[in-house]
Design a protein around this motif. Structure first.
Motif, PDB file in Angstrom:
ATOM      1  N   VAL A  98       0.828  -1.207   0.000  1.00 29.10           N
ATOM      2  CA  VAL A  98       0.000   0.000   0.000  1.00 29.10           C
ATOM      3  C   VAL A  98       0.861   1.255   0.000  1.00 29.10           C
ATOM      4  O   VAL A  98       0.567   2.237  -0.693  1.00 29.10           O
ATOM      5  CB  VAL A  98      -0.976  -0.014   1.198  1.00 29.10           C
ATOM      6  N   VAL A  99       1.965   1.231   0.752  1.00 26.42           N
ATOM      7  CA  VAL A  99       2.879   2.376   0.764  1.00 26.42           C
ATOM      8  C   VAL A  99       3.559   2.518  -0.586  1.00 26.42           C
ATOM      9  O   VAL A  99       3.753   3.633  -1.096  1.00 26.42           O
ATOM     10  CB  VAL A  99       3.915   2.220   1.896  1.00 26.42           C
ATOM     11  N   SER A 100       3.920   1.392  -1.205  1.00 33.05           N
ATOM     12  CA  SER A 100       4.585   1.426  -2.504  1.00 33.05           C
ATOM     13  C   SER A 100       3.685   2.027  -3.574  1.00 33.05           C
ATOM     14  O   SER A 100       4.132   2.824  -4.402  1.00 33.05           O
ATOM     15  CB  SER A 100       5.015   0.008  -2.902  1.00 33.05           C
ATOM     16  N   ARG A 101       2.399   1.670  -3.550  1.00 33.58           N
ATOM     17  CA  ARG A 101       1.475   2.220  -4.552  1.00 33.58           C
ATOM     18  C   ARG A 101       1.314   3.729  -4.378  1.00 33.58           C
ATOM     19  O   ARG A 101       1.358   4.484  -5.353  1.00 33.58           O
ATOM     20  CB  ARG A 101       0.114   1.525  -4.445  1.00 33.58           C
ATOM     21  N   GLU A 102       1.086   4.160  -3.138  1.00 34.76           N
ATOM     22  CA  GLU A 102       0.901   5.593  -2.915  1.00 34.76           C
ATOM     23  C   GLU A 102       2.198   6.364  -3.182  1.00 34.76           C
ATOM     24  O   GLU A 102       2.162   7.485  -3.708  1.00 34.76           O
ATOM     25  CB  GLU A 102       0.435   5.837  -1.472  1.00 34.76           C
ATOM     26  N   ALA A 103       3.344   5.777  -2.833  1.00 35.44           N
ATOM     27  CA  ALA A 103       4.621   6.437  -3.081  1.00 35.44           C
ATOM     28  C   ALA A 103       4.866   6.618  -4.578  1.00 35.44           C
ATOM     29  O   ALA A 103       5.405   7.644  -5.015  1.00 35.44           O
ATOM     30  CB  ALA A 103       5.755   5.635  -2.449  1.00 35.44           C
ATOM     31  N   TYR A 104       4.478   5.634  -5.374  1.00 39.49           N
ATOM     32  CA  TYR A 104       4.631   5.763  -6.826  1.00 39.49           C
ATOM     33  C   TYR A 104       3.843   6.953  -7.338  1.00 39.49           C
ATOM     34  O   TYR A 104       4.336   7.746  -8.150  1.00 39.49           O
ATOM     35  CB  TYR A 104       4.170   4.478  -7.513  1.00 39.49           C
ATOM     36  N   ARG A 105       2.583   7.105  -6.881  1.00 37.13           N
ATOM     37  CA  ARG A 105       1.768   8.233  -7.338  1.00 37.13           C
ATOM     38  C   ARG A 105       2.342   9.562  -6.861  1.00 37.13           C
ATOM     39  O   ARG A 105       2.263  10.577  -7.559  1.00 37.13           O
ATOM     40  CB  ARG A 105       0.335   8.068  -6.833  1.00 37.13           C
ATOM     41  N   ILE A 106       2.924   9.575  -5.663  1.00 39.50           N
ATOM     42  CA  ILE A 106       3.547  10.807  -5.164  1.00 39.50           C
ATOM     43  C   ILE A 106       4.744  11.176  -6.028  1.00 39.50           C
ATOM     44  O   ILE A 106       4.935  12.344  -6.414  1.00 39.50           O
ATOM     45  CB  ILE A 106       3.944  10.639  -3.689  1.00 39.50           C
ATOM     46  N   VAL A 107       5.586  10.190  -6.369  1.00 37.08           N
ATOM     47  CA  VAL A 107       6.742  10.458  -7.232  1.00 37.08           C
ATOM     48  C   VAL A 107       6.267  10.909  -8.606  1.00 37.08           C
ATOM     49  O   VAL A 107       6.837  11.832  -9.211  1.00 37.08           O
ATOM     50  CB  VAL A 107       7.630   9.202  -7.332  1.00 37.08           C
ATOM     51  N   GLN A 108       5.222  10.282  -9.126  1.00 36.92           N
ATOM     52  CA  GLN A 108       4.705  10.660 -10.437  1.00 36.92           C
ATOM     53  C   GLN A 108       4.250  12.117 -10.448  1.00 36.92           C
ATOM     54  O   GLN A 108       4.600  12.876 -11.350  1.00 36.92           O
ATOM     55  CB  GLN A 108       3.535   9.744 -10.814  1.00 36.92           C
ATOM     56  N   GLU A 109       3.487  12.529  -9.440  1.00 40.07           N
ATOM     57  CA  GLU A 109       3.018  13.909  -9.385  1.00 40.07           C
ATOM     58  C   GLU A 109       4.176  14.863  -9.117  1.00 40.07           C
ATOM     59  O   GLU A 109       4.221  15.977  -9.673  1.00 40.07           O
ATOM     60  CB  GLU A 109       1.948  14.051  -8.303  1.00 40.07           C
ATOM     61  N   ALA A 110       5.118  14.446  -8.258  1.00 39.60           N
ATOM     62  CA  ALA A 110       6.277  15.305  -7.992  1.00 39.60           C
ATOM     63  C   ALA A 110       7.115  15.501  -9.244  1.00 39.60           C
ATOM     64  O   ALA A 110       7.609  16.609  -9.522  1.00 39.60           O
ATOM     65  CB  ALA A 110       7.132  14.684  -6.878  1.00 39.60           C
ATOM     66  N   LEU A 111       7.282  14.463 -10.029  1.00 39.53           N
ATOM     67  CA  LEU A 111       8.017  14.579 -11.279  1.00 39.53           C
ATOM     68  C   LEU A 111       7.284  15.497 -12.258  1.00 39.53           C
ATOM     69  O   LEU A 111       7.902  16.301 -12.967  1.00 39.53           O
ATOM     70  CB  LEU A 111       8.216  13.192 -11.895  1.00 39.53           C
TER      71      LEU A 111
END
Length: 405
Positions: free
Chosen positions: A315-328
């Protein structure tokens, strides 16, 4: 009152009709126990109040165990003219719902039986008294002669008929008032409906965030790569082809995410809750394992420093991916030059950082994307910093690997 009187009268007669099998069985049983042998002629005599009172517990047991709620809800809405909230479907009936249904079923049949009996008695009696003034008649031990002596009988019949009408109106109003209370959702069912509604809203909000992150990122990459391809198209066709390939990958990925989200948002059979189809269920959600593909699809100059992320919960990995995507996405939109991406586990936390070392070309708060990142971080009980920092654009997040109270 006149508008609903006929339908409510029909509802009371329906209750009396449903009560008839119970009454017949009670009369037959009383005849057998009383030694009369249960002759059919006994059914023509007035039903004793004791039989009526004796069958009401049997009616209550019927409402307690048989699925009569749907029938009674339809009758209440169609004949009483009231709105009854439809309770949510449940796999098993609760005892609270059973007791309320039994109470309503008993009330409907009991009041309906009384008013139906009065209707069958008073209406014929009134019709019998109307012509007495000019032709007379005999009833039981009474010999009614035509003329003024028959007038009290006629007035009595009319008075009883008026009283019956007011009695039916009062009984119908009583049932109309109690129907939404006894047939509507129980407190437990209302709570379950509220929880289901909250779950649907939460799911839709989550999907809206994912759609914003995915499509917003793709559009930012497409804009950046299209501008780059336009500048180098004539002097560096190879770089232009690479930019166009990045545009194709980003657009394809965004279309896949859009198809996934729209598939999940399809309404279920009841028209309320979104349900995933087999195709959307088969589509895995991106995690930190897909960071390399995300960086390649962005087409930006990303200098990634990624540690061992194998121990990050799903669950942390999925949300972290979306955070990195938006941050990028924000780094591409609000910054210049190469983008630094750092992701590593430090103690019990996952640390993420995306920044542009060059000066930001515009200031801003990141719009809805930063709001979405904050919501994701807050749900995971983490911390987020996003915005212009040290002459560039920087997003830094700390996500606990384990939930804490």
């Amino acid at each position: 009152m006149r508008k609903n009187l006929a339908r409510r009268w029909a509802c009371l007669v329906l209750g009396g009709a449903l009560l008839m099998p119970y009454m017949m069985a009670g009369v037959l049983m009383s005849g057998v126990l009383g030694g009369t042998g249960g002759r059919m002629s006994d059914l023509m005599v007035p039903v004793e109040l004791g039989v009526f009172a004796a069958v009401l517990p049997v009616v209550a047991l019927t409402g307690l165990f048989l699925p009569v709620r749907g029938l009674e809800v339809n009758a209440a809405q169609g004949l009483l003219g009231v709105h009854v909230d439809t309770p949510p479907r449940q796999a098993r009936r609760s005892w609270q719902e059973r007791r309320r249904t039994a109470a309503w079923f008993t009330l409907h049949l009991g009041v309906g039986g009384i008013m139906s009996g009065l209707t069958l008695a008073i209406v014929p009696f009134t019709l019998w008294t109307l012509p007495l003034a000019w032709r007379g008649s005999s009833w039981l031990v009474y010999d009614v002669r035509p003329g003024w002596s028959a007038l009290p009988w006629t007035l009595a019949g009319l008075a009883l008929l008026v009283g019956l009408v007011f009695g039916v109106a009062g009984a119908g109003a009583l049932l109309a008032r109690l129907a939404p209370v006894l047939l509507g959702p129980t407190p437990a069912e209302r709570l379950a409906a509220v929880e289901e509604h909250a779950r649907v809203l939460a799911e839709r909000n989550r999907l809206a965030r994912e759609l914003h992150d995915s499509v917003g990122h793709a559009l930012s990459v497409v804009t950046l790569q299209a501008a780059a391809a336009g500048r180098v198209l004539e002097r560096d066709p190879g770089t232009a082809r690479a930019a166009l390939a990045a545009i194709e990958r980003s657009a394809r990925s965004a279309l896949e995410d859009l198809d996934h989200v729209l598939g999940v948002l399809r309404e279920g059979p009841d028209g309320t809750a979104p349900q995933a189809t087999p195709e959307t269920k088969a589509t895995p959600q991106a995690t930190l394992d897909d960071l390399d593909a995300l960086v390649r699809a962005s087409g930006a100059d990303v200098r990634a420093e990624v540690g061992d992320l194998s121990g990050v919960p799903a669950v942390v990995s999925r949300e972290a991916y979306r955070i990195v995507q938006e941050a990028l996405t924000n780094a591409i939109k609000h910054g210049q030059g190469p983008v630094r991406l750092a992701a590593a586990v430090q103690g019990d936390d996952l640390r993420l950082e995306v920044s542009n070392p060059a000066a930001a070309r515009e200031a801003g708060g990141g719009g809805r994307g930063v709001t979405g990142m904050r919501e994701r971080v807050r749900l995971l009980r983490g911390e987020l910093e996003a915005g212009p920092a040290e002459g560039g654009w920087r997003v830094s997040a700390r996500l606990p690997l384990r939930s804490s109270p």
